[in-house]
Motif scaffolding. Structure first.
Motif, PDB file in Angstrom:
ATOM      1  N   ASP A 143      -1.290 -11.480  -5.614  1.00 38.24           N
ATOM      2  CA  ASP A 143      -1.934 -11.542  -4.287  1.00 38.24           C
ATOM      3  C   ASP A 143      -0.872 -11.645  -3.198  1.00 38.24           C
ATOM      4  N   GLU A 144       0.157 -12.406  -3.512  1.00 39.67           N
ATOM      5  CA  GLU A 144       1.245 -12.538  -2.547  1.00 39.67           C
ATOM      6  C   GLU A 144       1.941 -11.184  -2.339  1.00 39.67           C
ATOM      7  N   LEU A 145       2.099 -10.440  -3.430  1.00 41.48           N
ATOM      8  CA  LEU A 145       2.717  -9.110  -3.313  1.00 41.48           C
ATOM      9  C   LEU A 145       1.826  -8.212  -2.457  1.00 41.48           C
ATOM     10  N   ARG A 146       0.506  -8.271  -2.718  1.00 43.95           N
ATOM     11  CA  ARG A 146      -0.441  -7.470  -1.912  1.00 43.95           C
ATOM     12  C   ARG A 146      -0.256  -7.770  -0.423  1.00 43.95           C
ATOM     13  N   ALA A 147      -0.040  -9.043  -0.107  1.00 46.88           N
ATOM     14  CA  ALA A 147       0.085  -9.418   1.304  1.00 46.88           C
ATOM     15  C   ALA A 147       1.429  -8.965   1.885  1.00 46.88           C
ATOM     16  N   LEU A 148       2.440  -8.859   1.028  1.00 51.19           N
ATOM     17  CA  LEU A 148       3.777  -8.485   1.517  1.00 51.19           C
ATOM     18  C   LEU A 148       3.929  -6.985   1.737  1.00 51.19           C
ATOM     19  N   VAL A 149       3.183  -6.197   0.960  1.00 54.02           N
ATOM     20  CA  VAL A 149       3.351  -4.737   1.038  1.00 54.02           C
ATOM     21  C   VAL A 149       2.499  -4.202   2.184  1.00 54.02           C
ATOM     22  N   VAL A 174       2.867  -5.863 -14.739  1.00 55.29           N
ATOM     23  CA  VAL A 174       3.595  -4.621 -14.446  1.00 55.29           C
ATOM     24  C   VAL A 174       2.616  -3.591 -13.883  1.00 55.29           C
ATOM     25  N   ALA A 175       1.453  -3.497 -14.524  1.00 52.41           N
ATOM     26  CA  ALA A 175       0.428  -2.552 -14.035  1.00 52.41           C
ATOM     27  C   ALA A 175       0.022  -2.917 -12.610  1.00 52.41           C
ATOM     28  N   GLY A 176      -0.111  -4.220 -12.338  1.00 48.74           N
ATOM     29  CA  GLY A 176      -0.517  -4.681 -11.009  1.00 48.74           C
ATOM     30  C   GLY A 176       0.504  -4.296  -9.943  1.00 48.74           C
ATOM     31  N   VAL A 177       1.784  -4.504 -10.247  1.00 50.68           N
ATOM     32  CA  VAL A 177       2.844  -4.147  -9.285  1.00 50.68           C
ATOM     33  C   VAL A 177       2.756  -2.652  -8.969  1.00 50.68           C
ATOM     34  N   ILE A 180      -0.323  -1.692  -6.855  1.00 48.84           N
ATOM     35  CA  ILE A 180      -0.152  -2.054  -5.432  1.00 48.84           C
ATOM     36  C   ILE A 180       0.782  -1.046  -4.759  1.00 48.84           C
ATOM     37  N   ALA A 181       1.865  -0.704  -5.449  1.00 47.96           N
ATOM     38  CA  ALA A 181       2.822   0.265  -4.887  1.00 47.96           C
ATOM     39  C   ALA A 181       2.133   1.603  -4.659  1.00 47.96           C
ATOM     40  N   ASP A 182       1.386   2.038  -5.651  1.00 46.75           N
ATOM     41  CA  ASP A 182       0.728   3.337  -5.600  1.00 46.75           C
ATOM     42  C   ASP A 182      -0.245   3.413  -4.425  1.00 46.75           C
ATOM     43  N   ARG A 183      -0.978   2.337  -4.232  1.00 45.28           N
ATOM     44  CA  ARG A 183      -1.986   2.325  -3.170  1.00 45.28           C
ATOM     45  C   ARG A 183      -1.344   2.550  -1.801  1.00 45.28           C
ATOM     46  N   HIS A 184      -0.097   2.103  -1.643  1.00 49.68           N
ATOM     47  CA  HIS A 184       0.564   2.230  -0.333  1.00 49.68           C
ATOM     48  C   HIS A 184       1.616   3.353  -0.316  1.00 49.68           C
ATOM     49  N   GLY A 185       1.694   4.122  -1.403  1.00 46.63           N
ATOM     50  CA  GLY A 185       2.712   5.185  -1.451  1.00 46.63           C
ATOM     51  C   GLY A 185       4.127   4.636  -1.466  1.00 46.63           C
ATOM     52  N   VAL A 186       4.275   3.459  -2.091  1.00 46.09           N
ATOM     53  CA  VAL A 186       5.571   2.760  -2.093  1.00 46.09           C
ATOM     54  C   VAL A 186       6.287   3.025  -3.422  1.00 46.09           C
ATOM     55  N   TRP A 187       7.601   3.080  -3.390  1.00 49.95           N
ATOM     56  CA  TRP A 187       8.399   3.264  -4.604  1.00 49.95           C
ATOM     57  C   TRP A 187       8.562   1.942  -5.361  1.00 49.95           C
ATOM     58  N   VAL A 188       8.728   2.075  -6.667  1.00 55.92           N
ATOM     59  CA  VAL A 188       9.074   0.902  -7.490  1.00 55.92           C
ATOM     60  C   VAL A 188      10.431   1.168  -8.127  1.00 55.92           C
TER      61      VAL A 188
END
Ligand SMILES: Cc1ncc(COP(=O)(O)O)c(C=O)c1O
Length: 385
Positions: A143-149, A174-177, A180-188
């Motif tokens: 949840d904290e990651l969701r808020a940071l991205v 790992v799936a969650g990270v 979250i990245a995918d939803r925002h078009g962010v790289w991992v």
């Protein structure tokens, strides 16, 4: 471009060859060339031309690296000089001034320092010491990651298994990270250099292909016990791997021909398995030494037992900063440990326990002598609270 000093690496390189007992290594006791070559002996190396090799790594080496994760093709692999160069070209390719970069914390400091150097804003994503569950662990909070991205975020950088805590993210995390990245078009960027060194032999779930925008980095330095080969890699979609290769033409061109040859030898299937078993055996043999030492100091020293890697992140209750403690230990007892300050967590020491058992025991005994002279500040309290 101004780049912040990489305090952890500089501290180790200045002191590790000067001290009597080095407990800063995060991998196990390295193999020597004879041990790696085994029965085949040095003949294997004698006809190796000391020429440039294919600059993204020989096809054979890339195929061997590709085989370490399901469904990777050798065109998706870039061989680099250590995991460090793989991380470097990845950050160089992905991070631009003004980007936001979310970095798991605590962490090996490379992605953090490079992100700052490339003009990004770093948002730390903390792991927290959690003692309420069935087994204590350093837990992430999705949840904290969701808020940071946010829409300004370019990259999420994780280290799994984690340096310095030795914690391993679960499949769901790992799936969650990646979700979250995918939803925002962010790289991992998933630095998985400790994968394969798990104490229970269960391989850490990889981030590979859980989202289109993922780069997995790794190498032979930790789980394989071969840091001196300086062989690392980045695994990414074909076009991204090609971009990383392009950047690498500007850094070191190619791996050393001898290292590429030895790395192919190391990753041949039965030897790969044997090397990972060797690492796990060494970790298993020394883990109880640290456990018993901590047990004898209950209330003053504590750790969350690491799941992977040859590193323990130890919290102390003594009234001294971690850099001052590490300096005092080095100056008075000739023992080197990494201060928690290098991971932005004062009150902790990272102790590498993958070396020779006798040195580890002696190093811990000398640390005892230093700690015995120090007053207690407080009972160790959970990190991140
Ligand atoms: C998480 C992590 N990534 C990368 C590296 C660098 O690896 P290499 O020695 O293969 O360059 C380290 C070294 O400590 C590390 O801990």
């Amino acid at each position: 471009m101004r780049i912040p000093p990489f305090a952890l690496e500089r501290f180790q390189s200045i002191h590790e060859h000067q001290v009597e007992i080095n407990l800063t290594e995060s991998g196990v006791e390295p193999l020597d060339v004879g041990e790696l070559l085994g029965a085949e002996g040095t003949d294997l190396l004698l006809d190796q031309p000391l020429a440039y090799t294919q600059s993204n790594g020989t096809p054979e080496l890339r195929a061997a690296i590709a085989a370490t994760l399901p469904g990777v093709t050798d065109a998706e692999v870039l061989v680099a000089n250590g995991g460090a160069e793989a991380n470097f070209v990845t950050c160089w390719r992905l991070i631009e001034p003004g980007d936001e970069v979310v970095v798991m914390q605590p962490n090996y400091g490379q992605a953090h320092g490079l992100a700052e150097g490339f003009g990004a804003i770093v948002r730390p994503w903390p792991l927290r010491e959690e003692r309420s569950g069935p087994a204590p662990r350093w837990a992430p909070d999705l949840d904290e990651l969701r808020a940071l991205v946010t829409d300004r975020t370019k990259l999420i950088a994780v280290c799994n298994p984690n340096n310095p805590t030795g914690t391993r993210l679960t499949e769901a995390e790992v799936a969650g990270v990646c979700e979250i990245a995918d939803r925002h078009g962010v790289w991992v960027l998933s630095d998985e250099i400790y994968r394969g060194s798990e104490r229970d032999g269960v391989e850490t779930p990889s981030a590979w292909r859980r989202t289109e925008r993922v780069v997995v980095t790794g190498g032979l330095s930790k789980a394989y016990g071969l840091p001196g080969l300086r062989i690392g890699w980045a695994i990414a979609a074909r076009d991204v791997a090609a971009d990383l290769w392009c950047r690498r033409d500007y850094t070191t061109i190619a791996p050393s021909a001898l290292s590429d040859r030895l790395a192919r030898h190391a990753l041949a299937p039965p030897r790969r398995t044997a090397l990972l078993e060797r690492t796990r055996r060494m970790i298993a043999a020394n883990f109880p030494i640290v456990g018993a030492w901590l047990g004898a100091h209950a209330g003053k020293l504590a750790w969350v037992p690491p799941e992977a890697g040859a590193i323990g992140f130890v919290r102390y209750a003594h009234d001294i900063g971690s850099t001052a403690l590490a300096d005092r230990l080095r100056q008075t007892e000739g023992v080197l440990v990494v201060p928690g300050d290098h991971f932005s967590l004062d009150g902790w020491l990272r102790i590498g326990y993958g070396g020779r058992a006798a040195s580890l025991r002696e190093g811990l005994a000398r640390l005892d002598r230093v700690l015995a002279e120090l007053p207690l500040a407080a009972a160790p309290s959970p990190a991140g609270s």
